[in-house]
Design a protein around this motif. Structure first.
Motif, PDB file in Angstrom:
ATOM      1  N   THR A 333       0.844  -1.193   0.000  1.00 37.15           N
ATOM      2  CA  THR A 333       0.000   0.000   0.000  1.00 37.15           C
ATOM      3  C   THR A 333       0.874   1.235   0.000  1.00 37.15           C
ATOM      4  N   GLY A 334       0.266   2.368  -0.381  1.00 38.45           N
ATOM      5  CA  GLY A 334       1.028   3.609  -0.399  1.00 38.45           C
ATOM      6  C   GLY A 334       0.638   4.462  -1.587  1.00 38.45           C
ATOM      7  N   PRO A 335       1.171   5.695  -1.664  1.00 39.37           N
ATOM      8  CA  PRO A 335       0.780   6.648  -2.720  1.00 39.37           C
ATOM      9  C   PRO A 335       1.378   6.275  -4.073  1.00 39.37           C
ATOM     10  N   ASN A 336       0.906   6.992  -5.110  1.00 40.14           N
ATOM     11  CA  ASN A 336       1.451   6.790  -6.458  1.00 40.14           C
ATOM     12  C   ASN A 336       2.904   7.256  -6.535  1.00 40.14           C
ATOM     13  N   THR A 337       3.579   6.835  -7.620  1.00 37.78           N
ATOM     14  CA  THR A 337       4.982   7.194  -7.933  1.00 37.78           C
ATOM     15  C   THR A 337       5.937   6.801  -6.827  1.00 37.78           C
ATOM     16  N   GLY A 338       5.551   5.853  -5.990  1.00 32.35           N
ATOM     17  CA  GLY A 338       6.445   5.437  -4.916  1.00 32.35           C
ATOM     18  C   GLY A 338       7.308   4.249  -5.282  1.00 32.35           C
ATOM     19  N   GLY A 339       6.985   3.584  -6.385  1.00 34.83           N
ATOM     20  CA  GLY A 339       7.801   2.446  -6.815  1.00 34.83           C
ATOM     21  C   GLY A 339       7.120   1.103  -6.632  1.00 34.83           C
ATOM     22  N   LYS A 340       5.800   1.106  -6.359  1.00 34.52           N
ATOM     23  CA  LYS A 340       5.101  -0.167  -6.144  1.00 34.52           C
ATOM     24  C   LYS A 340       5.100  -1.010  -7.418  1.00 34.52           C
ATOM     25  N   THR A 341       4.788  -0.370  -8.551  1.00 33.36           N
ATOM     26  CA  THR A 341       4.731  -1.108  -9.821  1.00 33.36           C
ATOM     27  C   THR A 341       6.111  -1.631 -10.212  1.00 33.36           C
ATOM     28  N   GLY A 419     -10.376   2.030 -10.204  1.00 33.34           N
ATOM     29  CA  GLY A 419     -11.191   2.426 -11.342  1.00 33.34           C
ATOM     30  C   GLY A 419     -12.682   2.369 -11.085  1.00 33.34           C
ATOM     31  N   THR A 420     -13.101   2.109  -9.860  1.00 33.32           N
ATOM     32  CA  THR A 420     -14.532   2.055  -9.546  1.00 33.32           C
ATOM     33  C   THR A 420     -14.753   2.674  -8.170  1.00 33.32           C
ATOM     34  N   ASP A 421     -15.971   2.552  -7.637  1.00 36.26           N
ATOM     35  CA  ASP A 421     -16.284   3.081  -6.314  1.00 36.26           C
ATOM     36  C   ASP A 421     -15.319   2.516  -5.267  1.00 36.26           C
ATOM     37  N   PRO A 422     -14.688   3.386  -4.461  1.00 35.13           N
ATOM     38  CA  PRO A 422     -13.668   2.915  -3.513  1.00 35.13           C
ATOM     39  C   PRO A 422     -14.159   1.823  -2.573  1.00 35.13           C
ATOM     40  N   GLN A 423     -15.373   1.950  -2.065  1.00 33.63           N
ATOM     41  CA  GLN A 423     -15.855   0.961  -1.114  1.00 33.63           C
ATOM     42  C   GLN A 423     -16.057  -0.393  -1.788  1.00 33.63           C
ATOM     43  N   GLU A 424     -16.699  -0.358  -2.986  1.00 31.69           N
ATOM     44  CA  GLU A 424     -16.907  -1.607  -3.718  1.00 31.69           C
ATOM     45  C   GLU A 424     -15.581  -2.176  -4.230  1.00 31.69           C
ATOM     46  N   GLY A 425     -14.707  -1.275  -4.686  1.00 32.80           N
ATOM     47  CA  GLY A 425     -13.405  -1.727  -5.194  1.00 32.80           C
ATOM     48  C   GLY A 425     -12.587  -2.411  -4.123  1.00 32.80           C
ATOM     49  N   ALA A 426     -12.585  -1.860  -2.907  1.00 28.72           N
ATOM     50  CA  ALA A 426     -11.849  -2.476  -1.804  1.00 28.72           C
ATOM     51  C   ALA A 426     -12.421  -3.849  -1.468  1.00 28.72           C
ATOM     52  N   ALA A 427     -13.762  -3.956  -1.446  1.00 30.32           N
ATOM     53  CA  ALA A 427     -14.390  -5.239  -1.150  1.00 30.32           C
ATOM     54  C   ALA A 427     -14.032  -6.284  -2.208  1.00 30.32           C
ATOM     55  N   LEU A 428     -14.063  -5.864  -3.492  1.00 31.47           N
ATOM     56  CA  LEU A 428     -13.676  -6.784  -4.576  1.00 31.47           C
ATOM     57  C   LEU A 428     -12.214  -7.216  -4.430  1.00 31.47           C
ATOM     58  N   ALA A 445       0.289  -7.876  -4.543  1.00 28.99           N
ATOM     59  CA  ALA A 445      -0.723  -6.936  -5.018  1.00 28.99           C
ATOM     60  C   ALA A 445      -0.423  -5.548  -4.484  1.00 28.99           C
ATOM     61  N   THR A 446      -0.658  -4.525  -5.313  1.00 22.76           N
ATOM     62  CA  THR A 446      -0.535  -3.144  -4.862  1.00 22.76           C
ATOM     63  C   THR A 446      -1.932  -2.524  -4.854  1.00 22.76           C
ATOM     64  N   THR A 447      -2.142  -1.591  -3.951  1.00 21.07           N
ATOM     65  CA  THR A 447      -3.473  -0.972  -3.850  1.00 21.07           C
ATOM     66  C   THR A 447      -3.376   0.382  -3.168  1.00 21.07           C
ATOM     67  N   HIS A 448      -4.410   1.232  -3.428  1.00 21.78           N
ATOM     68  CA  HIS A 448      -4.535   2.509  -2.733  1.00 21.78           C
ATOM     69  C   HIS A 448      -5.465   2.411  -1.537  1.00 21.78           C
ATOM     70  N   TYR A 449      -6.274   1.364  -1.512  1.00 17.94           N
ATOM     71  CA  TYR A 449      -7.370   1.327  -0.550  1.00 17.94           C
ATOM     72  C   TYR A 449      -6.870   1.142   0.879  1.00 17.94           C
ATOM     73  N   PRO A 450      -7.272   2.052   1.807  1.00 20.62           N
ATOM     74  CA  PRO A 450      -6.831   1.913   3.203  1.00 20.62           C
ATOM     75  C   PRO A 450      -7.415   0.669   3.874  1.00 20.62           C
ATOM     76  N   PRO A 485       2.484  -1.346   6.570  1.00 23.12           N
ATOM     77  CA  PRO A 485       1.577  -0.810   5.550  1.00 23.12           C
ATOM     78  C   PRO A 485       1.895   0.644   5.248  1.00 23.12           C
ATOM     79  N   GLY A 486       1.494   1.103   4.086  1.00 22.37           N
ATOM     80  CA  GLY A 486       1.819   2.465   3.670  1.00 22.37           C
ATOM     81  C   GLY A 486       0.932   3.497   4.329  1.00 22.37           C
ATOM     82  N   ARG A 487       1.489   4.678   4.531  1.00 27.36           N
ATOM     83  CA  ARG A 487       0.742   5.815   5.057  1.00 27.36           C
ATOM     84  C   ARG A 487       0.481   6.797   3.926  1.00 27.36           C
TER      85      ARG A 487
END
Length: 784
Positions: A333-341, A419-428, A445-450, A485-487
């Motif tokens: 987890t963590g912000p964009n451009t941090g090197g996750k990909t 790419g979708t609703d954050p709550q539904e995307g996190a559940a998926l 796996a990388t993700t933005h979802y807290p 986990p990322g902040r």
């Protein structure tokens, strides 16, 4: 392995870089076709092949692979009776010669080092020296048929040169005549339609007669063959026709000979293609400073300081990634451009590279699992052609992955559920991870979802991770942090950029208590991690120092016992010589006494006996007043710190440091400290000052200089600086011999170290370590 996944991981760019290192079109073709293997045994074989090629480059620097051509089309034509051109025959001879050279090269090198796989390849090469010799006897390097190709061709060419000379002489007499300047456009002899002609002005065409073969663009000059040389030119043409017929006969004969060796030559082509491909992989491994990974079929991945091979070495950040033992899923987890990909692609690319037989850009000791398949959903997958959104396109990929994935798969998800609703995307995202985890696959796996930050805490076999972000510089460090986990760091970044505290405090009030608790927990984890890393580093340094001291002690003991045995043998030999000399002297005295008794009828005078006794006494060997291993019969000494003593069990002098109780003392002997009982010591003297005499020691970083220097993992320039300082320290410590551990790797560090040592004025000799000393990964240095 799906081609789409290989393109996603940019394996095609690895192929492009590999093409720069091939030596022939055969190797080029092999590189374009090569792909990862999912067969465990085959991957081990591919890695061993590349490792042998790397060892060859390390020892020799290069291999003779020039002059290789793809001669398969030539062989096909020759096999059906076609005539090969001289250039094609020379390509065949060149390829045969190259195969003979590489076979000899590998066989000679195999006498120095173990190369079982390369030897097995070269043993298949059939030496066709006779065919090569016949082709080279008939055709030169430029593709021209030589006079020596046959006696008939030599005769025809001699005749041809003779006729040409006669024609030239005839025409030269014409152009040198007094009228030639007026009637000729230029006083030269030239050739038209394979016949010798002279340039005649239009108005004087009737003077020479003969045949006109050409004219200038203006029509003022005619290139004429004078009547007087027509017959000579005709004879030349007849000889040229015969020459061409003889050349064709020679080429057909050589082509038929090539056809007879078709199978042997095809084998040579196959082996040369394999060898070119192998050494291309080895050169590429050297370029990326790669290493041979251990291979397993248990799904365990251990990458130590792994680098992305497509990012320049001076820019890329190395990370250690482990997976498959304590945990099988990593959620970053963590912000964009941090090197996750980049982390995802590094792991995926290292895996497919290893399964393709390439060395990986990581430190020695890294380990890679062989997977049946690698699946990746990475990047912006929006499909305009199919009218799919980014989310829909991602889901198409994920559905396909879930239909195929099993326990022997590696799955890489980038921005799972985005790419979708954050709550539904996190559940998926959580549901998809659960499904892949249930099937036993290895997942990153990388993700933005807290919401996924707590995922690793609720499930065994799952670990959180993040990519470090420096709030002070407002930039990512690209360092992977496993277990943390990322902040978001949004509040800290905003504050440093100048946003008012009141606005930030108001924003914090909108955050739920649970989110605040999670962020505080993460901050606490980061602090604990940094403290643990610092303590682990300190413990590691202490362990290294202890291991070095232990190894030094072992080596000192070995050296001592070797020296002890040598001295005992030397003493025995000297004692034997002294006794033998005494025996000879005694025998001489006895002979003299017998002689006196016989000559003087036993009337030997007293002074003569005294002289004889004196000679016997002189023949007796001198006895040493000190016997090592026994206590001196002097008055018992009360030992004190600082006393110089002889330790009998080691035969070495030392200084007393402190009493350890029960008649035991800690004694400093050279660089070693050990406990010794008083009965094993003999007092020698007490220094004038009560302080212990300083032992000649060279201090490194809070520790004595050891008998070995470990350079593994060091950069080239930094390593040479360490070697230079270490040699100076070892010389000051008066060491007779030290070991420098540089590892095998690409061989660049080993060559640099050995080149420096060869030019050092105090180095007597260097050599590789024996099997028990580390082999070619260690250089043993002996000083003068």
């Amino acid at each position: 392995m799906q081609q789409k996944v290989l393109r996603t991981l940019e394996f095609d760019k690895i192929r492009e870089q590999l093409l720069e290192h091939v030596s022939s079109s055969l190797g080029y073709e092999k590189v374009q076709r090569f792909a990862p293997s999912s067969d465990y045994e085959e991957v081990i074989k591919l890695q061993n092949e590349t490792d042998e090629a790397v060892n060859v480059l390390r020892l020799k620097g290069n291999v003779p692979l020039g002059g290789i051509f793809d001669i398969r089309p030539h062989l096909k034509r020759a096999a059906i009776g076609g005539m090969l051109r001289p250039q094609e025959l020379m390509q065949i001879a060149s390829t045969v010669h190259a195969s003979r050279q590489i076979k000899k090269f590998i066989q000679e090198l195999a006498e120095e080092t173990d190369l079982p796989i390369l030897i097995s390849y070269t043993e298949e090469i059939i030496v066709l020296a006779e065919l090569e010799e016949k082709i080279r006897h008939a055709i030169d390097d430029g593709g021209e048929v030589l006079d020596s190709a046959s006696d008939a061709l030599r005769t025809l060419r001699q005749q041809l040169r003779s006729r040409e000379r006669r024609v030239r002489e005839k025409l030269e007499s014409m152009i040198r005549s007094s009228s030639a300047q007026k009637m000729l456009s230029d006083a030269i002899i030239t050739i038209r339609n394979d016949r010798f002609v002279i340039p005649v002005k239009q108005e004087y065409r009737g003077h020479y007669g003969g045949i006109i073969h050409d004219q200038s663009s203006s029509g003022q000059t005619l290139f004429m063959e004078p009547q007087s040389v027509v017959q000579l030119n005709n004879e030349l043409q007849e000889i040229r026709v015969k020459e061409q017929q003889e050349i064709e006969r020679i080429l057909i004969e050589l082509s038929l000979l090539v056809g007879e060796y078709e199978n042997d030559l095809l084998t040579i082509v196959h082996i040369m293609a394999e060898l070119d491909f192998l050494f291309a992989k080895a050169r590429y491994g050297k370029k990326i400073k790669g290493s041979k990974p251990a291979v397993n079929d248990k799904g365990i991945i251990k990458l130590f300081q792994a680098r992305h091979p497509l990012i320049p070495i001076d820019e890329v950040v190395a990370n250690t990634i482990t997976l498959g033992e304590e945990y099988t899923t990593i959620v970053i987890t963590g912000p964009n451009t941090g090197g996750k990909t980049v982390t995802l692609k590094t792991l995926g690319l290292c895996t497919v590279m290893a399964q393709a037989g390439l060395q990986i850009p990581a430190l020695d000791g890294s380990e890679i699992a062989v997977f049946d398949a690698v699946y990746a959903d990475i990047g912006d997958e929006q499909s305009i052609e199919q009218s799919l959104s980014t989310f829909s396109s991602h889901m198409v990929n994920i559905v396909d992955i879930l239909e195929r994935v099993d326990f022997n798969s590696l799955v890489l998800f980038d921005e799972l559920g985005a790419g979708t609703d954050p709550q539904e995307g996190a559940a998926l995202a959580i549901s998809i991870l659960d499904e892949v985890y249930r099937r036993g696959a290895r997942v990153i796996a990388t993700t933005h979802y807290p919401e996924l930050k707590a995922y690793g805490y609720n499930r065994p076999g799952v670990i959180n991770a993040s990519v470090e972000f420096n709030v002070e510089t407002l930039s990512p460090t690209y360092k992977l942090l496993l277990g943390v986990p990322g902040r978001s760091n949004a509040f800290e970044i905003s504050k440093r950029l100048g946003l008012k505290d009141s606005v930030i405090e108001m924003a914090k009030s909108y955050i739920s208590a649970d989110s605040n608790q999670v962020e505080n927990m993460i901050a606490s984890l980061e602090k604990s991690r940094r403290l643990a890393e610092q303590e682990a580093e300190e413990a590691h340094e202490l362990l290294k120092d202890a291991e070095k001291l232990h190894k030094d002690l072992q080596k000192q003991m070995v050296t001592y016992y070797e020296k002890k045995e040598e001295l005992v043998e030397k003493a025995k030999e000297e004692a034997s010589q002294i006794v033998e000399k005494a025996r000879e002297e005694a025998e001489g005295v006895i002979r003299d006494l017998r002689k006196l008794r016989l000559e003087k009828s036993a009337a030997v005078k007293e002074h003569e006996l005294i002289d004889a006794r004196k000679r016997l006494a002189e023949a007796e060997p001198e006895k040493s007043p000190v016997k090592i291993g026994k206590k001196s019969k002097t008055t018992k000494h009360t030992f004190q710190p600082g006393d110089e003593v002889m330790v009998h069990s080691f035969g070495q002098k030392g200084h007393l440091l402190e009493s350890t109780g029960k008649n035991e003392w800690q004694v400093q002997i050279g660089i070693l400290k050990m406990k010794v009982h008083e009965r094993d010591m003999e007092y020698i003297e007490t220094p004038k000052q009560k302080e212990v005499k300083p032992i000649v020691m060279v201090k490194g970083r809070d520790t004595s200089v050891g008998l070995e220097l470990d350079l593994r993992g060091e950069r080239y320039d930094a390593a040479l600086i360490r070697v230079e300082k270490y040699i100076d320290d070892a010389l000051l410590a008066n060491y007779p011999r030290v070991s420098i551990i540089h590892g095998k790797g690409t061989g660049a560090l080993m060559r640099g170290v050995q080149e420096y040592l060869k030019n050092h004025r105090s180095v007597k000799k260097i050599r590789f370590g024996e099997a028990g000393e580390g082999g070619t990964g260690v250089t043993i240095v002996e000083f003068k």
